[in-house]
Design a protein around this motif. Structure first.
Motif, PDB file in Angstrom:
ATOM      1  N   HIS A  87       0.738  -1.126  -0.057  1.00  0.00           N
ATOM      2  CA  HIS A  87      -0.071  -0.131   0.011  1.00  0.00           C
ATOM      3  C   HIS A  87       0.648   1.285   0.022  1.00  0.00           C
ATOM      4  CE1 HIS A  87      -4.228  -0.914   0.025  1.00  0.00           C
ATOM      5  NE2 HIS A  87      -4.018  -1.870   1.136  1.00  0.00           N
ATOM      6  N   TYR A  95      -4.809  -8.902  -5.266  1.00  0.00           N
ATOM      7  CA  TYR A  95      -5.750  -7.691  -4.758  1.00  0.00           C
ATOM      8  C   TYR A  95      -5.890  -6.832  -5.909  1.00  0.00           C
ATOM      9  CZ  TYR A  95      -5.227  -9.599  -0.150  1.00  0.00           C
ATOM     10  OH  TYR A  95      -5.069 -10.462   0.947  1.00  0.00           O
ATOM     11  N   HIS A  96      -7.180  -6.469  -6.149  1.00  0.00           N
ATOM     12  CA  HIS A  96      -7.542  -5.561  -7.337  1.00  0.00           C
ATOM     13  C   HIS A  96      -7.174  -4.110  -7.230  1.00  0.00           C
ATOM     14  CE1 HIS A  96     -10.261  -8.529  -8.869  1.00  0.00           C
ATOM     15  NE2 HIS A  96     -10.852  -8.545  -7.813  1.00  0.00           N
ATOM     16  N   PHE A  97      -6.757  -3.788  -6.059  1.00  0.00           N
ATOM     17  CA  PHE A  97      -6.461  -2.457  -5.555  1.00  0.00           C
ATOM     18  C   PHE A  97      -4.977  -2.191  -6.174  1.00  0.00           C
ATOM     19  CE2 PHE A  97      -5.238   1.375  -2.694  1.00  0.00           C
ATOM     20  CZ  PHE A  97      -6.266   2.060  -2.949  1.00  0.00           C
ATOM     21  N   PHE A  98      -4.144  -3.024  -6.142  1.00  0.00           N
ATOM     22  CA  PHE A  98      -2.778  -3.041  -6.690  1.00  0.00           C
ATOM     23  C   PHE A  98      -2.806  -3.168  -8.128  1.00  0.00           C
ATOM     24  CE2 PHE A  98      -1.936  -5.009  -2.223  1.00  0.00           C
ATOM     25  CZ  PHE A  98      -1.725  -3.609  -1.826  1.00  0.00           C
ATOM     26  N   ALA A 127      -9.548  -0.272   1.756  1.00  0.00           N
ATOM     27  CA  ALA A 127      -8.539   1.069   1.047  1.00  0.00           C
ATOM     28  C   ALA A 127      -9.549   1.893   0.309  1.00  0.00           C
ATOM     29  CB  ALA A 127      -7.385   0.379   0.338  1.00  0.00           C
ATOM     30  N   GLU A 128     -10.553   1.468  -0.263  1.00  0.00           N
ATOM     31  CA  GLU A 128     -11.419   2.075  -1.309  1.00  0.00           C
ATOM     32  C   GLU A 128     -12.338   3.303  -0.474  1.00  0.00           C
ATOM     33  OE1 GLU A 128     -11.039  -0.798  -1.405  1.00  0.00           O
ATOM     34  OE2 GLU A 128     -11.214  -1.758  -3.514  1.00  0.00           O
ATOM     35  N   LEU A 148      -5.568  -2.198   6.058  1.00  0.00           N
ATOM     36  CA  LEU A 148      -6.242  -1.830   4.928  1.00  0.00           C
ATOM     37  C   LEU A 148      -6.491  -3.052   3.937  1.00  0.00           C
ATOM     38  CD1 LEU A 148      -4.609   1.534   3.803  1.00  0.00           C
ATOM     39  CD2 LEU A 148      -6.540   1.411   4.825  1.00  0.00           C
ATOM     40  N   GLY A 149      -7.679  -2.895   3.448  1.00  0.00           N
ATOM     41  CA  GLY A 149      -7.986  -4.334   2.577  1.00  0.00           C
ATOM     42  C   GLY A 149      -7.413  -3.664   1.339  1.00  0.00           C
ATOM     43  N   ALA A 150      -7.395  -4.624   0.313  1.00  0.00           N
ATOM     44  CA  ALA A 150      -6.737  -4.146  -1.033  1.00  0.00           C
ATOM     45  C   ALA A 150      -7.634  -4.682  -2.198  1.00  0.00           C
ATOM     46  CB  ALA A 150      -5.445  -4.571  -1.108  1.00  0.00           C
ATOM     47  N   GLY A 151      -8.975  -4.496  -1.875  1.00  0.00           N
ATOM     48  CA  GLY A 151      -9.871  -4.746  -3.166  1.00  0.00           C
ATOM     49  C   GLY A 151     -10.171  -6.321  -3.146  1.00  0.00           C
ATOM     50  N   ALA A 152     -10.623  -7.043  -2.390  1.00  0.00           N
ATOM     51  CA  ALA A 152     -10.954  -8.294  -2.677  1.00  0.00           C
ATOM     52  C   ALA A 152     -12.182  -8.877  -1.975  1.00  0.00           C
ATOM     53  CB  ALA A 152      -9.908  -9.240  -2.064  1.00  0.00           C
ATOM     54  N   GLU A 202     -14.043 -11.947  -8.638  1.00  0.00           N
ATOM     55  CA  GLU A 202     -13.763 -12.052  -7.195  1.00  0.00           C
ATOM     56  C   GLU A 202     -13.538 -13.545  -6.693  1.00  0.00           C
ATOM     57  OE1 GLU A 202     -13.096  -9.513  -5.407  1.00  0.00           O
ATOM     58  OE2 GLU A 202     -13.867  -8.217  -7.180  1.00  0.00           O
TER      59      GLU A 202
END
Lengths: 164, 543
Positions: free
Chosen positions: A37, A72-75, B241-242, B280-284, B456
């Motif tokens: 992050h 993870y989609h955010f990365f 994190a969003e 923080l989550g990271a989008g999953a 997902e």
């Protein structure tokens, strides 16, 4: 076992931010996601060198670092364009016309979601849900959320970036 | 800090700042912020400064006022007037009108059913307090439940009170909270953890986001009480994190609570210590599943593992771990304050208390609502939601996100509780509620959710990884007019296979949107397959 902390890939001052994150967590392998992050926030994306450095510093196999970064989609492993346009594709936005917004941008700029224009000006992304369902369809232009966006409005706002 | 000291602090906070003649409360939660409420706030402050009215008027940023669709919203006190859709240009007129006749064209009627039919427990401070000021929370009896618990109650008494309240997990599955707490409390071991699941991944849900942005201390207090009850000294808030604003406000809240000794070492001067960290989550989406969430906090890919052992016995780093959702923790302090019997008197026999719903889609009033369990869908959609706009007709309401289902018109008078929703093939879920009218194609909606599940799926188990992809492929064939009735039969077969053989909740519930639309809107599937037509006109046929 003795462990020597590796030094950052370059003398870019931004590495200090990443180092600080790792230090705060005592270089614990558990802090991998927190560190990624930090890298992404600092550099905008996760470049290969950064993944290698994080792997060494946290003593995690590079394969695992890569596995986490891509899970993870955010990365993102690709640099983003100068401007980003994130169209929310949550259920509410979807039934209120978000696909039309994406289609309009895709058509005009010849990019699919997740891609950046050849000149590096614009990245088009989609989000799973940004939690602004009351404003559906919602679009995030360079970090600023706009609600009830029509395809025309979206093209207009992007036009302001690309025309300059 | 004892309850007495807390009370004194609350009073001194009120005294230190003499009550201004006028107070304008403007919503600064994410919805209204993106509609420009921060610019309005600034314009109002400038206007007040220009007129030299600083001592008389105060502009205060508060949490979500609920009616997101009409944002930015503000409440003028003591006049009790609510304004909607305010812009910077309205600032002079609003300041001018203070104490006089309200600005007619901006008034949002506060007597509308949207406001009067709600029952607020979780959201009682939302839209009232400044989420960035701990003093505001304390002035509303904040942290008194924690202080009381530490001073007067044993951990077992706390668990008994929660059990008596009948509170069930608000993350979706509805597991009895008291039972979960007592399992963790009974588990042996030197270390235990408390985790707050704030990884709201459901598309179409924003309840947790709103609670975190509007009243972060409420969640922290609930976590601290839970930690005392189960014997934990470390907690983690796993946040998406969003949701950067929620994360920022939580960080502020943790710092403030630590400064006042309400979190950290020796809370309220007792031997109880509790530290909270944010992860923080990271989008999953799969990280909403508890074992996947734990893997993610441990820095790994968020993949679930078979249960048992449940996290209550073998959780974070192998230690007993209590995981509850944001809304569950937000219910804890009021239950301790008012008693378990009070909470149990609200709602239905098996579903106690209230539920927060994110009402969105094709409905006039979209936003955040809190209603007692047992209210009917019709009351929610037509009274509170104001019905379907633009002369359209109600078709279905989708609850529970990708794990839920679409409920047709014939069940509108059904009470909303865990059991009733399950009976018609849907779930409570975390509380997303998306209303659809005849412009939505139900096959397309099912495809939308399946697309979500494909992307997902964590990929660990075959039924989910391959099954959902095949289901998506079949749905795509149907919506493009290339499917046969055999494809439909295969789709139905796959629903069963994925549902009964997947490893975790994601796969097990992934077929629900397909199953429920097949059950109630089968003729739409047939129309796509046999007539090569989309009745709603959404799908583009290739032939």
């Amino acid at each position: 076992m003795h462990f020597t902390k590796p030094s950052p890939p370059s003398d870019d001052k931004r590495w200090r931010i990443v180092e600080a994150t790792m230090r705060r967590h005592g270089y614990d392998p558990n802090a991998l996601i927190e560190t990624l992050h930090s890298v992404q926030q600092t550099f905008g994306y996760l470049e290969t060198e950064a993944l290698q450095y994080v792997a060494k510093a946290l003593r995690v196999p590079l394969s695992k670092v890569y596995g986490v970064a891509t899970f993870y989609h955010f990365f993102t492993l690709k640099p983003q364009g100068e401007h980003t346009c994130v169209v929310c594709m949550g259920t509410a936005c979807y039934i209120k016309g978000a696909p039309h917004v994406v289609a309009a941008i895709s058509e005009k700029y010849q990019i699919q979601p997740g891609e950046t224009t050849a000149d590096g000006k614009l990245s088009l992304l989609t989000a799973r849900c940004i939690g602004a369902c009351g404003l559906a369809p919602a679009v995030v232009f360079d970090g600023e959320v706009a609600g009830k966006v029509t395809p025309e409005e979206a093209l207009q706002r992007i036009g302001r970036w690309t025309d300059q | 800090m004892t309850p007495e000291e807390l009370r004194r602090l609350a009073e001194s906070h009120e005294e230190a700042r003499p009550e201004p003649r006028h107070r304008i409360k403007i919503c600064v939660a994410a919805g209204c912020l993106s509609a420009g409420s921060d610019r309005v706030r600034e314009a109002l402050q400038n206007e007040i400064a220009q007129r030299g009215l600083e001592s008389e008027c105060e502009v205060k940023g508060v949490g979500c006022l609920g009616l997101c669709t009409a944002g930015p919203l503000m409440l003028v006190e003591p006049d009790g007037v609510m304004y909607q859709g305010v812009t910077e240009q309205d600032a002079p007129a609003i300041v001018e009108s203070l104490g006089k006749k309200p600005v007619e064209q901006l008034v949002c009627p506060s007597d509308m059913s949207f406001f009067t039919k709600q029952y607020k427990i979780v959201l009682e401070n939302s839209g009232v307090i400044d989420p960035e000021k701990i003093e505001d929370y304390i002035a509303r009896d904040g942290y008194t439940a924690l202080a009381r618990v530490l001073e007067e109650m044993t951990p077992q008494e706390v668990i008994d009170e929660i059990t008596r309240s009948g509170l069930r997990g608000r993350g979706g599955a509805g597991y009895p909270t008291g039972l979960k707490w007592s399992t963790v409390a009974k588990a042996g071991g030197s270390r235990k953890f408390v985790i707050c699941n704030a990884d709201e991944g459901d598309p179409g849900a924003f309840m947790d986001r709103s609670v975190l942005e509007s009243d972060p201390h409420r969640v922290l207090e609930g976590m601290a009480i839970a930690a005392y009850a189960v014997g934990a000294s470390q907690g983690f808030l796993y946040v998406r994190a969003e949701y950067p604003l929620a994360v920022k406000r939580l960080r502020t809240a943790i710092r403030q609570a630590e400064r006042l000794g309400l979190l950290g070492n020796n809370i309220c001067g007792t031997t109880f210590s509790f530290h909270v960290d944010i992860r923080l989550g990271a989008g999953a989406f799969v990280c909403g599943e508890e074992t996947a969430l734990i893997a993610s906090i441990e820095g790994k890919r968020g993949q679930p593992r078979p249960r048992p052992p449940y996290p209550a016995e073998y959780g974070l780093w192998g230690y007993p771990t209590l995981i509850n959702n944001v809304e569950t923790f937000a219910n804890v302090a009021p239950i301790i304050r008012n008693g378990g019997d009070w909470f149990a008197s609200i709602g239905t026999e098996k579903s106690k208390g209230t539920k927060v719903f994110a009402l969105a889609g094709r409905v006039r009033n979209t936003g955040l609502i809190e209603v007692p369990m047992g209210i009917t869908l019709r009351e929610i959609i037509f009274d509170i939601g104001g019905g379907i706009p633009d002369g359209h007709r109600f078709k279905a309401v989708q609850t529970g996100g990708p794990s839920g289902g679409c409920i047709p018109e014939q069940y509108l008078d059904m009470p909303v509780d865990y059991e009733s929703l399950a009976k018609v093939g849907s779930i409570m879920g975390s509380g997303g509620m998306i209303v659809m009218d005849e412009t939505s194609c139900m096959v397309d909606v099912a495809k939308f959710f399946m697309d979500f599940c494909v992307s997902e799926s964590c990929g660990k188990c075959v039924p989910c990884r391959v099954g959902t992809a095949q289901m998506y492929h079949l749905l795509n064939k149907i919506t493009s007019g290339e499917a046969t009735m055999e494809d439909l039969a295969l789709l139905e077969e796959l629903c069963d296979m994925v549902k009964y053989t997947s490893l975790c909740g994601l796969g097990q519930t992934a077929p629900n949107p397909v199953l429920s639309t097949l059950q109630y809107f089968r003729e739409e599937y047939i129309a796509h397959i046999v007539d090569k037509q989309c009745p709603a006109g959404v799908c583009q046929m290739r032939q």
